[in-house]
Design a protein around this motif. Structure first.
Motif, short mmCIF file in Angstrom:
data_model
loop_
_atom_site.label_atom_id
_atom_site.label_comp_id
_atom_site.label_asym_id
_atom_site.label_seq_id
_atom_site.Cartn_x
_atom_site.Cartn_y
_atom_site.Cartn_z
N TYR A 196 32.14 -25.83 9.29
CA TYR A 196 33.37 -25.07 9.06
C TYR A 196 33.75 -25.16 7.58
N PRO A 197 33.99 -24.03 6.89
CA PRO A 197 34.24 -24.06 5.46
C PRO A 197 35.66 -24.42 5.05
N GLY A 198 36.59 -24.44 5.98
CA GLY A 198 37.99 -24.64 5.62
C GLY A 198 38.70 -23.29 5.54
N PRO A 199 39.86 -23.21 4.89
CA PRO A 199 40.47 -24.29 4.11
C PRO A 199 41.11 -25.35 4.99
N TYR A 200 41.14 -26.56 4.46
CA TYR A 200 41.79 -27.68 5.14
C TYR A 200 43.08 -28.02 4.41
N ARG A 201 44.04 -28.51 5.14
CA ARG A 201 45.32 -28.88 4.54
C ARG A 201 45.40 -30.34 4.15
N HIS B 239 38.04 -33.75 8.30
CA HIS B 239 37.09 -34.50 9.11
C HIS B 239 37.19 -34.16 10.60
N PHE B 240 38.41 -33.95 11.09
CA PHE B 240 38.57 -33.74 12.52
C PHE B 240 38.08 -32.36 12.97
N ILE B 241 38.37 -31.31 12.20
CA ILE B 241 37.98 -29.97 12.63
C ILE B 241 36.47 -29.83 12.81
N ALA C 232 34.34 -32.31 13.21
CA ALA C 232 33.93 -33.26 14.25
C ALA C 232 34.20 -32.69 15.64
N LYS C 233 35.36 -32.08 15.83
CA LYS C 233 35.70 -31.48 17.12
C LYS C 233 34.77 -30.30 17.43
N GLY C 234 34.51 -29.47 16.40
CA GLY C 234 33.62 -28.33 16.61
C GLY C 234 32.22 -28.76 17.03
N TRP C 235 31.71 -29.78 16.36
CA TRP C 235 30.38 -30.26 16.70
C TRP C 235 30.35 -30.93 18.06
N THR C 236 31.39 -31.66 18.39
CA THR C 236 31.45 -32.29 19.71
C THR C 236 31.42 -31.25 20.81
#
Length: 328
Positions: A150-155, A161-163, A165-169
């Protein structure tokens, strides 16, 4: 590490670059790496990348190292170029004599840990405004080494890290991964740590600040290597990645590292409380990176490696993992 498996291509590449002598070095998971002498008199570390899959690495390496040219422990770019007909790119970097901290049997002295803390503190003194994987300081995006990253953007550091990780899980559970149960539990625990990231501090991050990327010579720090994972993010990321390596090493040395760091800047907000979050992330990362690690693993050792990863995840869930039960 792929070029050295094709002797004819290796000879052609060396001829094009002007290599007159070479010694293979232990490289990363994707680069081919050699200590070389060139016809033009340059001596250094040659890193060769396939433009089709890893062409971003040499460009990023040059951008990062030119930004950090005042750091004495970072390599300098001595030469670079592209072999267009072969679809390859290369950099030649300054070579550091020394032993890898990951493989040396000698535990470095406290001064090395102090220097490493000071060095990381200097990196983290550079502020950034967005969280993301860096290509050339003007462009951030997805981590190209991880499929569908996932490329982001992250806040904040939590999302960074979580986005993914959750997507891969979710992806691995859908594929009925042998690690599905463990990953589901671990990512749920990660989510509960969200409140620790309200500050939103963002700095330069080495991205892979571990023993394997650090060279020592005698009683001094010799070099910090491999900036392929460089990013903008929560400074706690680098700190916890390094300190996870310190489990099993003297507490005094870990404290010496932190002492060097606070000589340069303050520890990030909620730093100590974030240790479990970053250990959970390392556990999920261990599963994501399995295909990379197995590229050069003999077939008869593949299952052993996968079982080792599963046992690691189980220690995280049981709470018996050393990082979770040991305070820095």
């Amino acid at each position: 590490m792929w070029l050295e498996t094709n002797e004819s291509l290796e000879r052609k590449v060396f001829s094009e670059i002007g290599v007159i002598s070479s010694r293979k070095l232990e490289g990363g998971l994707v680069n081919s790496v050699y200590h070389v002498e060139l016809k033009n008199g340059i001596s250094g570390v040659l890193r060769v990348a396939d433009n089709e899959t890893e062409g971003w690495i040499p460009k990023k390496e040059r951008a990062v190292l030119s930004r950090f040219c005042e750091f004495p422990f970072f390599p300098k770019v001595l030469s670079y170029g592209e072999l267009r007909e072969l679809n390859l790119s290369f950099n030649v970097l300054s070579f550091f004599e020394g032993d890898n901290m990951h493989t040396t049997k000698e535990i470095p002295n406290p001064q090395v840990f102090l220097s490493l803390g000071e060095t990381l503190g200097k990196i983290h003194s550079y502020k950034a405004t967005e969280f993301g994987f860096v290509y050339d300081f003007d462009n951030t995006g997805a981590d190209p080494r991880i499929h569908n990253s996932y490329p982001g953007p992250y806040r904040n550091g939590f999302e960074q890290h979580f986005i993914p990780a959750k997507g891969w899980t979710e992806h691995l559970i859908e594929r009925k991964s042998r690690y599905s149960r463990e990953l589901d539990i671990i990512v749920s625990r990660m989510e509960k740590e969200k409140s620790l990231f309200t500050n939103g501090e963002c700095t330069y991050n080495h991205g892979d600040f571990q023993f394997k990327n650090i060279l020592v010579e005698g009683e001094r720090l010799a070099g910090v290597l491999d900036f392929d994972s460089f990013r903008y993010g929560d400074p706690s990321t680098d700190l916890h990645m390094f300190l996870q390596n310190c489990i099993g090493v003297s507490h005094d040395l870990a404290y010496k590292f932190l002492e060097g760091y606070v000589d340069r800047r303050n520890l990030p907000d909620n730093f100590f409380a974030k240790a479990p979050f970053y250990r959970y992330y390392q556990a999920i990362q261990a599963v994501i990176a399995i295909p990379l690690h197995l590229r050069n693993t003999p077939p008869d050792r593949v299952e052993l490696y996968k079982d080792r990863v599963k046992k690691f995840l189980q220690t995280i869930i049981e709470g018996s993992d050393p990082v979770l039960i040991t305070k820095y």
